[in-house]
Design a protein around this motif. Structure first.
Motif, mmCIF file in Angstrom:
data_model
loop_
_atom_site.group_PDB
_atom_site.id
_atom_site.type_symbol
_atom_site.label_atom_id
_atom_site.label_comp_id
_atom_site.label_asym_id
_atom_site.label_seq_id
_atom_site.Cartn_x
_atom_site.Cartn_y
_atom_site.Cartn_z
ATOM 1 N N GLY A 99 -57.109 -58.794 4.841
ATOM 2 C CA GLY A 99 -58.519 -59.063 5.097
ATOM 3 C C GLY A 99 -58.733 -59.504 6.542
ATOM 4 O O GLY A 99 -57.872 -60.133 7.140
ATOM 5 N N HIS A 100 -59.895 -59.123 7.081
ATOM 6 C CA HIS A 100 -60.231 -59.549 8.444
ATOM 7 C C HIS A 100 -61.661 -60.083 8.482
ATOM 8 O O HIS A 100 -62.535 -59.572 7.781
ATOM 9 N N CYS A 162 -59.708 -64.115 13.842
ATOM 10 C CA CYS A 162 -59.733 -63.768 12.417
ATOM 11 C C CYS A 162 -59.052 -64.936 11.719
ATOM 12 O O CYS A 162 -57.943 -65.318 12.085
ATOM 13 N N PHE A 164 -58.093 -65.159 8.529
ATOM 14 C CA PHE A 164 -57.206 -64.847 7.390
ATOM 15 C C PHE A 164 -55.839 -65.465 7.688
ATOM 16 O O PHE A 164 -55.376 -65.415 8.834
ATOM 17 N N HIS A 167 -53.270 -64.655 10.689
ATOM 18 C CA HIS A 167 -53.778 -63.614 11.586
ATOM 19 C C HIS A 167 -54.188 -64.116 12.966
ATOM 20 O O HIS A 167 -54.151 -63.366 13.940
HETATM 21 CU CU LIG Z 1 -57.302 -60.543 10.028
#
Ligand SMILES: [Cu+2]
Length: 178
Positions: A99-100, A162, A164, A167
């Motif tokens: 996911g971003h 990001c 997540f 990340h």
């Molecule tokens: Cu991400």
């Protein structure tokens, strides 16, 4: 000589026969694999690995991918004017695993501290309750996009990440408002 040759060729034929028998299914599937391979495009285009700098514009599209990357790490915008930012996920992986999002933080925000807080915010897609957030997109998966509009009133440098888990070390950059 002749006898030897016959034995040799018989053995060769036998082994060929056995090989073709035993591998008939395999050779069929490898043929399929081969044809699939020829139509395959390279998995990693070199262009996506190097982050680039954008020209000054308040209409921005940022791409993110399955390699945990943004395609830009520096954005230039005009302060005091509305910014329209679209985050695209050009990969194929779902938001649960790759996911971003894109979170714009206030100038001078402690990015490491914010990332730490984000880890605890799984219920809200890793977007913590924080006064450091200027704007943020939704958390998206492959093929999705999320658009946000916001204004940076003051000229300055604003971090974006990001959030997540894991990340932010790679997926980070700066928005420079002039
Ligand atoms: Cu991400």
């Amino acid at each position: 000589m002749k006898k030897l040759f016959n034995i040799g060729s018989l053995a060769l034929l036998t082994s060929l026969f056995m090989a073709s028998c035993g591998n008939s299914e395999q050779s069929n599937s490898s043929q399929v694999d081969h044809s699939a391979h020829t139509t395959e495009t390279p998995a990693e285009a070199p262009a996506t690995t190097s982050a680039t700098t954008s020209t000054t514009s308040n209409t921005i599209t940022v791409e993110s991918n399955d390699q945990m990357q943004f395609n830009v790490n520096e954005l230039h915008v005009k302060a005091g004017e509305p910014i329209s930012l679209t985050l695209k996920h050009v990969g194929k992986m779902g938001k649960e695993v790759m996911g971003h999002n894109l979170i714009v933080l206030k100038a001078g925000a402690d990015v490491a501290k914010f990332s730490e807080a984000a880890l605890q915010a799984q219920e809200t897609d890793y977007i913590p309750q924080s006064s450091d957030i200027v704007a943020h997109t939704d958390l998206i998966g492959g093929g999705e996009e999320s658009k946000i509009e916001f204004t940076l009133d003051k000229p300055g440098t604003y971090d974006f990440i990001c959030s997540f888990p894991g990340h932010a070390s790679l997926m980070k950059g700066k928005i420079i408002a002039e």
